[in-house]
Design an enzyme around this catalytic site. Structure first.
Site, PDB file in Angstrom:
ATOM      1  N   GLY A  12       0.801  -1.322   0.017  1.00 48.63           N
ATOM      2  CA  GLY A  12       0.053  -0.071  -0.066  1.00 48.63           C
ATOM      3  C   GLY A  12       0.842   1.469  -0.039  1.00 48.63           C
ATOM      4  O   GLY A  12       2.060   1.260  -0.187  1.00 48.63           O
ATOM      5  N   GLN A  42       7.875  -9.647   7.697  1.00 52.64           N
ATOM      6  CA  GLN A  42       8.965  -9.231   7.012  1.00 52.64           C
ATOM      7  C   GLN A  42       9.591  -7.681   7.652  1.00 52.64           C
ATOM      8  O   GLN A  42      10.701  -7.395   7.119  1.00 52.64           O
ATOM      9  CB  GLN A  42       8.981  -8.920   5.558  1.00 52.64           C
ATOM     10  N   HIS A  72       2.181   4.520  -5.007  1.00 55.73           N
ATOM     11  CA  HIS A  72       3.223   5.783  -5.672  1.00 55.73           C
ATOM     12  C   HIS A  72       3.308   5.125  -7.023  1.00 55.73           C
ATOM     13  O   HIS A  72       2.619   4.196  -7.342  1.00 55.73           O
ATOM     14  CB  HIS A  72       4.381   6.242  -5.037  1.00 55.73           C
ATOM     15  N   GLN A  83      11.587  -3.717 -10.064  1.00 57.30           N
ATOM     16  CA  GLN A  83      13.041  -3.788  -9.827  1.00 57.30           C
ATOM     17  C   GLN A  83      13.537  -3.142  -8.908  1.00 57.30           C
ATOM     18  O   GLN A  83      14.685  -3.548  -8.682  1.00 57.30           O
ATOM     19  CB  GLN A  83      13.603  -3.398 -11.438  1.00 57.30           C
ATOM     20  N   VAL A 136      10.433   3.173 -11.141  1.00 60.34           N
ATOM     21  CA  VAL A 136       9.907   4.441 -11.401  1.00 60.34           C
ATOM     22  C   VAL A 136      10.556   5.283 -10.407  1.00 60.34           C
ATOM     23  O   VAL A 136      10.735   5.237  -9.217  1.00 60.34           O
ATOM     24  CB  VAL A 136       8.385   4.440 -11.306  1.00 60.34           C
ATOM     25  N   GLY A 175       5.455   3.994  -8.701  1.00 61.19           N
ATOM     26  CA  GLY A 175       5.809   2.545  -8.945  1.00 61.19           C
ATOM     27  C   GLY A 175       4.984   1.496  -8.650  1.00 61.19           C
ATOM     28  O   GLY A 175       4.695   0.578  -9.850  1.00 61.19           O
ATOM     29  N   HIS A 176       3.936   1.496  -7.778  1.00 58.24           N
ATOM     30  CA  HIS A 176       2.865   0.520  -7.680  1.00 58.24           C
ATOM     31  C   HIS A 176       2.226   0.822  -9.036  1.00 58.24           C
ATOM     32  O   HIS A 176       1.567  -0.330  -9.442  1.00 58.24           O
ATOM     33  CB  HIS A 176       1.997   1.052  -6.522  1.00 58.24           C
TER      34      HIS A 176
HETATM   35  P1  AMP Z   1       5.876  -2.401  -1.599  1.00 60.63           P
HETATM   36  O1  AMP Z   1       4.427  -1.833  -1.494  1.00 60.63           O
HETATM   37  O2  AMP Z   1       6.834  -1.493  -1.328  1.00 60.63           O
HETATM   38  O3  AMP Z   1       6.118  -3.759  -1.210  1.00 60.63           O
HETATM   39  O4  AMP Z   1       5.877  -2.512  -3.476  1.00 60.63           O
HETATM   40  C1  AMP Z   1       4.991  -3.419  -3.934  1.00 60.63           C
HETATM   41  C2  AMP Z   1       5.795  -3.633  -5.363  1.00 60.63           C
HETATM   42  O5  AMP Z   1       6.203  -2.503  -5.967  1.00 60.63           O
HETATM   43  C3  AMP Z   1       6.906  -4.385  -5.363  1.00 60.63           C
HETATM   44  O6  AMP Z   1       7.114  -5.319  -6.174  1.00 60.63           O
HETATM   45  C4  AMP Z   1       7.969  -3.200  -5.285  1.00 60.63           C
HETATM   46  O7  AMP Z   1       9.190  -3.847  -5.760  1.00 60.63           O
HETATM   47  C5  AMP Z   1       7.394  -2.313  -6.389  1.00 60.63           C
HETATM   48  N1  AMP Z   1       7.913  -1.090  -6.289  1.00 60.63           N
HETATM   49  C6  AMP Z   1       8.019  -0.555  -5.161  1.00 60.63           C
HETATM   50  N2  AMP Z   1       8.610   0.797  -5.390  1.00 60.63           N
HETATM   51  C7  AMP Z   1       8.840   0.884  -6.782  1.00 60.63           C
HETATM   52  C8  AMP Z   1       9.437   1.776  -7.853  1.00 60.63           C
HETATM   53  N3  AMP Z   1      10.021   2.988  -7.683  1.00 60.63           N
HETATM   54  N4  AMP Z   1       9.298   1.635  -9.049  1.00 60.63           N
HETATM   55  C9  AMP Z   1       8.901   0.240  -9.445  1.00 60.63           C
HETATM   56  N5  AMP Z   1       8.236  -0.708  -8.647  1.00 60.63           N
HETATM   57  C10 AMP Z   1       8.283  -0.496  -7.390  1.00 60.63           C
END
Ligand code: AMP
Length: 300
Positions: free
Chosen positions: A31, A61, A34, A151, A179, A36-37
């Site tokens: 959650g 984790q 941003h 990535q 991103v 990236g998500h």
């Molecule tokens: P998180 O909510 O931080 O666990 O991220 C969920 C998914 O989004 C994971 O696969 C992350 O690798 C991906 N993610 C997080 N930040 C970025 C970003 N800046 N660009 C691309 N994917 C991202």
């Protein structure tokens, strides 16, 4: 978009899709969405008939003393953003649904889970064990055809590819490019913790990666030289890395020479905020907002 809290409800919602053999995509997240998500949800939407986004801040984790309690949470905002990207299901279970009392199983990817992020000096081996366990559970709950990861969390993608291969899971892993903000800082839910001065210093991580990329692109093949160029950028900003490492992009093993398949990774604390970033060396940029080109392959 359906918001679903239980595994039983999730299976009920997805049952007709299975009968129709519709391609199911899963985007696992914690959650605080941003760009990236959203890029991963968008890609899943383009490639799959059914898009499930999971939203679960996974206690397993986090180490004690980490930011579990303070982790940014805004489900209403996330719901609106996932819906706007066309997600079909937001799976947002309570911790007790994922880890009911008596829960005692863990999935551990032994070597990949203990280096870098998994080192005792980093987040420790429990971090990637927690990731591997919850991702295994999510794959069993959703049974996706394709699961989408960023990535940005490079080591996580190696751990997940490994466990999918080792445990014969019938899911394809897709990895989308990192991103970034306009100045190069990788987007992260944790960036909200940064004070304005820290936000300014945080750009040293992506600058360091770019410096490493530049010397490698100029033909430098000695890992020590590539690391020194990256390190200089961190030093200039007064940032002490937790690790700054150059590894094989095939399996994160140590390398003696930089060739086209190396991965440069960095982790550092900026104030109280721990940030990570990485880039593939020798790979042309996929788009201006990304240092690393996108990679995607089916598990071997
Ligand atoms: P998180 O909510 O931080 O666990 O991220 C969920 C998914 O989004 C994971 O696969 C992350 O690798 C991906 N993610 C997080 N930040 C970025 C970003 N800046 N660009 C691309 N994917 C991202």
């Amino acid at each position: 978009m359906r918001v679903v809290r239980t595994v039983a409800e999730l299976r009920g919602v997805l049952a007709p899709c299975r009968r129709d053999e519709a391609l199911v995509g899963l985007v696992p997240t914690m959650g605080a969405f941003h760009g990236g998500h959203l890029s991963l949800i968008r890609r899943a939407r383009a490639e799959c008939a059914v898009v499930v986004v999971s939203l679960f801040v996974n206690p397993a984790q986090f180490r004690s003393g980490e930011d579990l309690d303070g982790y940014p949470r805004d489900e209403a905002r996330d719901r609106a953003l996932a819906q706007a990207e066309g997600a079909d299901v937001l799976f947002a279970p309570d911790p007790a649904e994922v880890y009911p009392s008596g829960f005692q199983t863990a999935v551990e990817v032994s070597e990949l889970g203990r280096m870098l992020e998994g080192d005792e000096a980093g987040r420790g081996p429990s971090h990637l064990r927690g990731v591997a366990t919850v991702v295994t559970k999510l794959f069993n709950m959703v049974a996706p055809d394709i699961a989408y990861f960023g990535q940005k969390d490079a080591q996580q993608t190696y751990v997940i590819r490994r466990l999918v291969q080792d445990l014969d899971m019938p899911v394809r892993i897709a990895v989308g490019p990192t991103v970034r903000e306009a100045d190069g800082l990788a987007m992260s839910s944790r960036n909200v913790y940064l004070t304005p001065a820290e936000r300014h210093r945080a750009v040293a991580l992506s600058r360091a990666l770019r410096a490493g990329e530049a010397v490698a692109a100029a033909g430098e093949s000695d890992p020590a030289e590539v690391l020194a160029a990256a390190r200089a950028m961190l030093d200039a900003a007064g940032v002490e890395p937790e690790y700054l490492a150059l590894r094989s992009a095939a399996d994160l093993s140590q390398i003696e020479r930089v060739d086209g398949t190396a991965l440069l990774l960095v982790a550092a604390r900026i104030g109280r905020t721990r940030l990570i970033d990485n880039t593939l060396l020798g790979v042309p940029e996929a788009n201006p907002a990304s240092l690393a080109a996108e990679r995607e392959e089916a598990p071997a």
